[in-house]
Design a protein around this motif. Structure first.
Motif, mmCIF file in Angstrom:
data_model
loop_
_atom_site.group_PDB
_atom_site.id
_atom_site.type_symbol
_atom_site.label_atom_id
_atom_site.label_comp_id
_atom_site.label_asym_id
_atom_site.label_seq_id
_atom_site.Cartn_x
_atom_site.Cartn_y
_atom_site.Cartn_z
ATOM 1 N N LEU A 82 0.804 -1.215 0.000
ATOM 2 C CA LEU A 82 0.000 0.000 0.000
ATOM 3 C C LEU A 82 0.838 1.267 0.000
ATOM 4 O O LEU A 82 0.330 2.340 -0.324
ATOM 5 C CB LEU A 82 -0.935 0.002 1.203
ATOM 6 N N GLN A 83 2.116 1.146 0.366
ATOM 7 C CA GLN A 83 2.983 2.327 0.337
ATOM 8 C C GLN A 83 3.043 2.941 -1.062
ATOM 9 O O GLN A 83 3.120 4.150 -1.218
ATOM 10 C CB GLN A 83 4.393 1.961 0.790
ATOM 11 N N GLY A 84 3.007 2.075 -2.084
ATOM 12 C CA GLY A 84 3.107 2.577 -3.449
ATOM 13 C C GLY A 84 1.773 2.815 -4.130
ATOM 14 O O GLY A 84 1.741 3.136 -5.318
ATOM 15 N N ALA A 85 0.678 2.647 -3.382
ATOM 16 C CA ALA A 85 -0.637 2.808 -4.002
ATOM 17 C C ALA A 85 -0.949 4.275 -4.241
ATOM 18 O O ALA A 85 -0.727 5.128 -3.383
ATOM 19 C CB ALA A 85 -1.702 2.191 -3.100
ATOM 20 N N ARG A 86 -1.477 4.565 -5.415
ATOM 21 C CA ARG A 86 -1.924 5.925 -5.702
ATOM 22 C C ARG A 86 -3.375 6.086 -5.274
ATOM 23 O O ARG A 86 -4.122 5.118 -5.263
ATOM 24 C CB ARG A 86 -1.822 6.204 -7.202
ATOM 25 N N PRO A 87 -3.769 7.284 -4.936
ATOM 26 C CA PRO A 87 -5.190 7.492 -4.596
ATOM 27 C C PRO A 87 -6.074 7.058 -5.758
ATOM 28 O O PRO A 87 -5.761 7.305 -6.916
ATOM 29 C CB PRO A 87 -5.276 9.001 -4.353
ATOM 30 N N GLY A 88 -7.169 6.409 -5.461
ATOM 31 C CA GLY A 88 -8.058 5.928 -6.511
ATOM 32 C C GLY A 88 -8.982 4.866 -5.978
ATOM 33 O O GLY A 88 -9.050 4.614 -4.778
#
Length: 378
Positions: free
Chosen positions: A332-338
């Motif tokens: 989740l650290q690399g997850a972009r908002p969406g």
């Protein structure tokens, strides 16, 4: 169903070694400060530091079923990881919302829907055998885009929104037979509980060179048949009651070889059922590195955090929960908002959680790791 991908972490054949059990009955939360998770640093004055992104992770814990002890330990392992993430600060905060699952799976499903609607949980963490099939087949959860992550369960399901951080029960059975032969045990018996899901019994019978014995009633008939053949080991496909019940019946027949169970078995509960006088070897499969593998970074880190946050020693189940939570947090650290698409994209990666790798680049089962460990032998 996507073809399960194999972890780049090998499934070794280590020497069988005993490790101390966890005392699942005593849990006291200590201060939520201390050892920080290795996450990207965020400048103190930045906007992200002032307003971290919050991810809500729902967790339904089955405290009354056959996996109750395992579920409590799994929760403990996940919690210390999530607490460490939040104590570290940074761009993401995890809100871990825990509910006791209703014993009725249908009402537990309603609880899961409520977590999604009322708590805005986009993820459900760690469901066990009794709850996972209901959640995985729920149209309501699919419609909401809920992702089911790191199940405690080893059932083999093909739902597109379930992400397994562990091998399934069939892989455990296959690996147990293979590793026992690697240790030089060639005479192996197989016992199967009638309600336990084994997807390829014929293959397992071919591996062990024997016909499976079905555990019915008290297990005494199965025990007489198995003990008469004098095998060196018995592999039990079943839960804690099936495993320990057969062990008691075999002991009554004078058989004390290696009793091999799956990750569905609670070592503490099995020892209580078998009694202090049981003289056989209790061997269980592990689907994640155990506390005895102290050279691995993830094990050392977990042991330290269990001391820091909880007043209890680690167990295979706390480590499995910790590893699942570590994979999730780092993904989740690399997850972009969406929305759901971005969340799924973040989960489809390869993550090293500390000398142990979970790889979801080719499917939704990130590990096929299985090994054997002695749980308690006289």
């Amino acid at each position: 169903m996507s073809r399960p991908c194999r972890s780049t972490t090998p499934a070794p054949y280590p020497p069988l070694r005993a490790h101390p059990p966890a005392d699942a009955g005593r849990r006291r939360l200590l201060a939520a400060t201390g050892m920080a998770l290795a996450l990207p640093a965020v400048p103190v004055g930045s906007a992200l530091a002032q307003a971290p992104r919050t991810v809500v992770v729902g967790h339904l814990v089955d405290r009354s079923g056959a996996q109750a002890d395992l579920a409590r330990d799994y929760l403990a392992g996940a919690k210390v990881l999530f607490d460490a993430v939040n104590a570290a600060g940074g761009a993401m905060r995890i809100r871990h919302v825990v509910r006791d699952a209703d014993p009725d799976p249908r009402r537990a499903l309603a609880q899961a829907v409520s977590l999604a609607d009322s708590e805005q949980a986009g993820l459900l963490f760690g469901p066990g055998d009794r709850l996972l099939p209901v959640l995985a087949s729920s149209v309501e959860l699919v419609r909401r885009g809920i992702q089911i992550v790191a199940p405690l369960s080893g059932l083999a399901l093909s739902a597109d929104n379930v992400w397994f951080t562990r091998a399934d029960y069939q892989a455990e059975l296959d690996a147990a037979a293979q590793q026992l032969r690697g240790y030089g045990l060639t005479h192996i018996a197989l016992a199967v509980a009638p309600d336990f899901a084994v997807s390829s019994l014929a293959r397992l019978e071919a591996q062990t060179g024997t016909r499976a014995v079905v555990l019915e009633g008290t297990g005494e008939a199965a025990a007489r048949r198995i003990a008469a053949a004098r095998p060196g080991a018995v592999i039990v496909a079943g839960d804690t009651l099936a495993y320990a019940g057969l062990g008691r019946a075999l002991a009554a027949q004078g058989w004390y070889g290696f009793l091999v169970g799956l990750s569905s078995v609670s070592a503490n509960a099995a020892r209580e059922i078998l009694g202090r006088g049981y003289a056989g070897g209790l061997v269980l499969t592990q689907v994640a590195p155990g506390p005895q593998q102290a050279t691995l970074r993830v094990v050392k880190e977990h042991v330290a955090r269990m001391k820091q946050y909880l007043d209890e020693p680690p167990s295979p189940a706390t480590l499995a929960g910790y590893i699942g939570a570590a994979w999730l947090a780092r993904s989740l650290q690399g997850a972009r908002p969406g929305g759901t698409a971005e969340l799924r994209r973040a989960l489809q990666g390869r993550v090293d959680v500390g000398d142990f790798t979970l790889d979801f680049t080719h499917g939704q089962r990130g590990s096929q790791y299985v090994t054997l460990a002695v749980s308690g032998a006289r």
